[in-house]
Design an enzyme around this catalytic site. Structure first.
Site, mmCIF file in Angstrom:
data_model
loop_
_atom_site.group_PDB
_atom_site.id
_atom_site.type_symbol
_atom_site.label_atom_id
_atom_site.label_comp_id
_atom_site.label_asym_id
_atom_site.label_seq_id
_atom_site.Cartn_x
_atom_site.Cartn_y
_atom_site.Cartn_z
ATOM 1 N N LYS A 172 0.872 -1.181 0.000
ATOM 2 C CA LYS A 172 0.000 0.000 0.000
ATOM 3 C C LYS A 172 0.903 1.224 0.000
ATOM 4 C CE LYS A 172 -1.588 2.938 2.704
ATOM 5 N NZ LYS A 172 -1.570 4.177 1.918
ATOM 6 N N GLY A 225 6.950 4.811 8.679
ATOM 7 C CA GLY A 225 6.079 5.975 8.811
ATOM 8 C C GLY A 225 6.222 6.551 10.202
ATOM 9 N N GLU A 228 3.203 7.310 15.623
ATOM 10 C CA GLU A 228 1.773 7.226 15.973
ATOM 11 C C GLU A 228 1.076 6.179 15.111
ATOM 12 O OE1 GLU A 228 0.666 8.459 18.659
ATOM 13 O OE2 GLU A 228 2.694 9.224 18.838
ATOM 14 N N THR A 229 1.335 6.221 13.805
ATOM 15 C CA THR A 229 0.717 5.227 12.913
ATOM 16 C C THR A 229 1.254 3.839 13.234
ATOM 17 O OG1 THR A 229 0.576 6.914 11.207
ATOM 18 C CG2 THR A 229 0.281 4.655 10.490
ATOM 19 N N GLY A 230 2.537 3.763 13.547
ATOM 20 C CA GLY A 230 3.131 2.464 13.894
ATOM 21 C C GLY A 230 2.384 1.807 15.050
ATOM 22 N N GLU A 247 9.811 0.968 11.103
ATOM 23 C CA GLU A 247 10.821 2.027 10.906
ATOM 24 C C GLU A 247 10.089 3.349 11.095
ATOM 25 O OE1 GLU A 247 13.862 1.221 10.611
ATOM 26 O OE2 GLU A 247 13.580 -0.902 10.171
ATOM 27 N N CYS A 281 13.894 11.071 7.594
ATOM 28 C CA CYS A 281 13.797 10.560 8.962
ATOM 29 C C CYS A 281 15.123 10.765 9.691
ATOM 30 C CB CYS A 281 13.406 9.092 8.962
ATOM 31 S SG CYS A 281 14.540 8.071 8.026
ATOM 32 N N GLU A 382 8.709 15.465 16.374
ATOM 33 C CA GLU A 382 9.310 15.469 15.031
ATOM 34 C C GLU A 382 8.577 16.491 14.155
ATOM 35 O OE1 GLU A 382 8.535 11.964 12.612
ATOM 36 O OE2 GLU A 382 10.612 12.032 11.920
HETATM 37 P P1 NAD Z 1 2.384 8.174 8.221
HETATM 38 O O1 NAD Z 1 2.583 7.366 9.436
HETATM 39 O O2 NAD Z 1 1.336 9.224 8.232
HETATM 40 O O3 NAD Z 1 2.015 7.225 6.975
HETATM 41 C C1 NAD Z 1 2.849 6.182 6.546
HETATM 42 C C2 NAD Z 1 2.010 5.168 5.779
HETATM 43 O O4 NAD Z 1 1.060 4.591 6.680
HETATM 44 C C3 NAD Z 1 1.205 5.758 4.634
HETATM 45 O O5 NAD Z 1 1.153 4.843 3.557
HETATM 46 C C4 NAD Z 1 -0.179 5.919 5.256
HETATM 47 O O6 NAD Z 1 -1.202 5.909 4.289
HETATM 48 C C5 NAD Z 1 -0.244 4.684 6.147
HETATM 49 N N1 NAD Z 1 -1.177 4.782 7.288
HETATM 50 C C6 NAD Z 1 -1.623 5.890 7.922
HETATM 51 N N2 NAD Z 1 -2.457 5.556 8.928
HETATM 52 C C7 NAD Z 1 -2.550 4.201 8.935
HETATM 53 C C8 NAD Z 1 -3.238 3.259 9.737
HETATM 54 N N3 NAD Z 1 -4.028 3.642 10.743
HETATM 55 N N4 NAD Z 1 -3.093 1.936 9.469
HETATM 56 C C9 NAD Z 1 -2.283 1.538 8.451
HETATM 57 N N5 NAD Z 1 -1.609 2.388 7.642
HETATM 58 C C10 NAD Z 1 -1.731 3.706 7.883
HETATM 59 O O7 NAD Z 1 3.811 8.761 7.844
HETATM 60 P P2 NAD Z 1 4.140 9.812 6.703
HETATM 61 O O8 NAD Z 1 3.615 11.130 7.135
HETATM 62 O O9 NAD Z 1 3.737 9.262 5.378
HETATM 63 O O10 NAD Z 1 5.755 9.795 6.736
HETATM 64 C C11 NAD Z 1 6.517 10.549 7.601
HETATM 65 C C12 NAD Z 1 6.946 9.731 8.803
HETATM 66 O O11 NAD Z 1 7.691 8.588 8.382
HETATM 67 C C13 NAD Z 1 7.893 10.483 9.725
HETATM 68 O O12 NAD Z 1 7.547 10.230 11.057
HETATM 69 C C14 NAD Z 1 9.263 9.896 9.416
HETATM 70 O O13 NAD Z 1 10.217 10.002 10.440
HETATM 71 C C15 NAD Z 1 8.890 8.481 9.148
HETATM 72 N N6 NAD Z 1 9.948 7.809 8.381
HETATM 73 C C16 NAD Z 1 10.768 6.937 9.045
HETATM 74 C C17 NAD Z 1 11.804 6.316 8.357
HETATM 75 C C18 NAD Z 1 12.717 5.353 9.052
HETATM 76 O O14 NAD Z 1 13.454 4.667 8.368
HETATM 77 N N7 NAD Z 1 12.705 5.265 10.366
HETATM 78 C C19 NAD Z 1 11.989 6.589 6.994
HETATM 79 C C20 NAD Z 1 11.141 7.477 6.366
HETATM 80 C C21 NAD Z 1 10.105 8.093 7.065
#
Ligand code: NAD
Length: 479
Positions: A172, A225, A228-230, A247, A281, A382
């Site tokens: 996705k 991501g 919070e989403t994690g 991650e 990130c 962040e």
């Molecule tokens: P996000 O958590 O909003 O979304 C990430 C993905 O999760 C998207 O595809 C989104 O559609 C999906 N998603 C959102 N809510 C969901 C749910 N309830 N259930 C399942 N999937 C869901 O993150 P973002 O805003 O797209 O990206 C930025 C974040 O990603 C930052 O916090 C950044 O630090 C992190 N990030 C981390 C790394 C790493 O390697 N640690 C790398 C890149 C980005």
């Protein structure tokens, strides 16, 4: 542009509901395309296709799978021009970054192809009259859920590891970069990956992502991501005890000691904080600078930030383009306002531009906030944009280690010093998955992953590959 469709079981299919959602050009704010919204039916179809493909794919010789991975890498290179065009159109990546992205994606698959073949087991000579060994097996069907920053690279790094080790996947992509996700499906189609090995469903995380994370047919969730989403994904997956690779976000401390090479620190961080509009990130979340070098650092840092050329990402002169989407632009702007309300000083930027195209797109100018105290929201959360948070100067080394560790995140940390013994002491005591000294590196063969709320598991390196496998112990009585 042909009508975008979902990629399920080796076929392009329409969403049965007929519902769509728009994807935008962040440089102009205009709609680029209508993307099909996957419903529960398509999610079930995609998971079923991945499960059907699993026995043949997982039992294939690693060498045969690696040959497919090499074909995927070649397909990325063949599609490089179109991927780069979409990177700029749908993500706002500047040209040099957009050109780099398909090559990095190809390298991920080439690296995984080589590494997967050499993942060996162990013979354990522990019991008499038995043959006892440990072997690595794939986990099963993986849901791969990725963010919009470096969208193609994020998808590629996970898929390369998952597929090369024998798993099948449902991807996705981030909804704001759905065209890039569907382009990746086309890359796989051209590499003639067997039907169902990779499936792509598009839609918002709250519905499509969440349904995948909780789907009983999914064995592992590979997620990058926000933290919070994690947490939401872990809760959804807990019902069926799914394996999780997480991650997540970071608030990465950068510590500049009094003996540091200030020019080197500034020349590294000031441009990098605006690279990809600060959406990294691994970007600097907060700077702790020793009082003795604070004024010099700040003056040079602001001067370097002013030199960043902001503009149309399709213009070769541009170094920084827009943020990836409207909601995120508003979020970053709100953080800047909160910092000022909390009593910090806006030393540079903080505004949208009045100059075209920046007045229409999702831009924030390079921003420096100083005089930040540890309790402030901008020091703790962040921001993920072209915003540099300069904490109040420190004097003691014990003090700065405690301040750096005082955060729920633990993704990475950077120390600037010429004293190698001191550098090692700092690397030992900082709570982060990666600690860099006088540099920052990230390559395919290095594991990346956070401590604390920055994640679980690794991405890249042998550790990253192993996370997509499970270990089986086999004991055979032979005497
Ligand atoms: P996000 O958590 O909003 O979304 C990430 C993905 O999760 C998207 O595809 C989104 O559609 C999906 N998603 C959102 N809510 C969901 C749910 N309830 N259930 C399942 N999937 C869901 O993150 P973002 O805003 O797209 O990206 C930025 C974040 O990603 C930052 O916090 C950044 O630090 C992190 N990030 C981390 C790394 C790493 O390697 N640690 C790398 C890149 C980005």
């Amino acid at each position: 542009m042909p009508e975008p469709k979902l990629w399920i079981d080796g076929k392009w299919v329409k969403s049965q509901s007929g519902k769509t959602f728009p994807t935008f050009n962040p440089t102009t704010g205009e709609v680029i395309a209508q993307i099909p919204l996957a419903g529960q039916k398509e999610i079930d179809m995609a998971v079923a296709a991945a499960r059907k493909a699993y026995p043949a794919w997982s039992q294939m010789l690693a060498r045969e799978r690696s040959m497919y991975m090499m074909k995927v890498a070649a397909s990325f290179r063949k599609n490089a021009a179109e991927i780069s065009r979409l990177e700029t159109l749908e993500h706002g990546s500047i040209l040099s970054l957009a050109e780099h992205v398909p090559m990095v994606a190809a390298e991920q698959f080439e690296w995984a192809a080589g590494r997967a073949e050499s993942l060996m087991g162990d013979l354990i000579p522990t019991l008499k009259d038995t043959l006892t060994y440990l072997k690595r097996e794939p986990v099963g069907t993986c849901a791969i859920i990725t963010p919009w920053n470096h969208a193609i690279i994020m998808m590629a790094v996970k898929l390369a590891q998952a597929l090369a080790t024998g798993n099948t996947c449902v991807l996705k992509p981030p909804s704001v970069n759905s065209l890039l996700g569907l382009k990746l499906a086309e890359v796989m189609e051209q590499a003639e990956l067997p039907p169902g090995v990779l499936n792509v469903v598009t839609g918002p995380g709250s519905t499509v992502g969440n349904a995948l994370a909780g789907h009983p047919g999914v064995d592992l969730v590979g997620f990058t991501g926000s933290s919070e989403t994690g947490k939401e994904i872990m809760a959804a997956g807990a019902k069926t005890m799914k394996r999780m690779i997480m991650e997540l976000g970071g608030k990465n401390p950068v510590i500049v000691l009094k003996d540091a090479d200030i020019d080197a620190a500034v020349n590294h961080h000031a441009p990098r904080q605006c690279d990809n509009a600060g959406q990294h990130c691994s970007g600097a979340g907060r700077f702790y600078v020793h009082q003795k070098v604070y004024d010099e650092f700040l003056q040079k840092y602001i001067a370097a930030s002013k030199k960043v050329i902001v503009g149309d990402p399709a213009d070769k002169k541009t170094f920084m383009g827009p943020l990836a989407n409207r909601e995120h632009r508003d979020r970053v702007k709100a953080y800047i306002e909160t910092g000022v309300e909390e009593g910090a000083t806006l030393a540079l930027g903080g505004k949208r531009s009045t100059i075209s195209p920046m007045n229409k797109g999702f831009y924030i100018m390079p921003t420096v906030i100083t005089g930040v105290k540890q309790h402030m929201k901008v020091a703790r959360e962040e921001i993920f944009g072209p915003v540099s948070i300069i904490m109040e100067p420190f004097t003691g080394e014990e003090e700065v280690i405690a301040l750096a560790n005082d955060n729920s995140y633990g993704l990475c940390a950077t120390v600037w010093t010429k004293d190698i013994a001191k550098a090692v002491q700092f690397t030992n005591r900082l709570h982060a998955g990666t600690v860099n000294v006088n540099t920052q590196v990230l390559t395919n063969d290095l594991p990346w992953g956070g401590f604390k709320e920055s994640g679980i598991g690794k991405e890249g390196g042998e550790a990253g590959m192993l996370d997509y496998t499970q270990q089986k112990m086999v004991c055979i009585k032979i005497g």
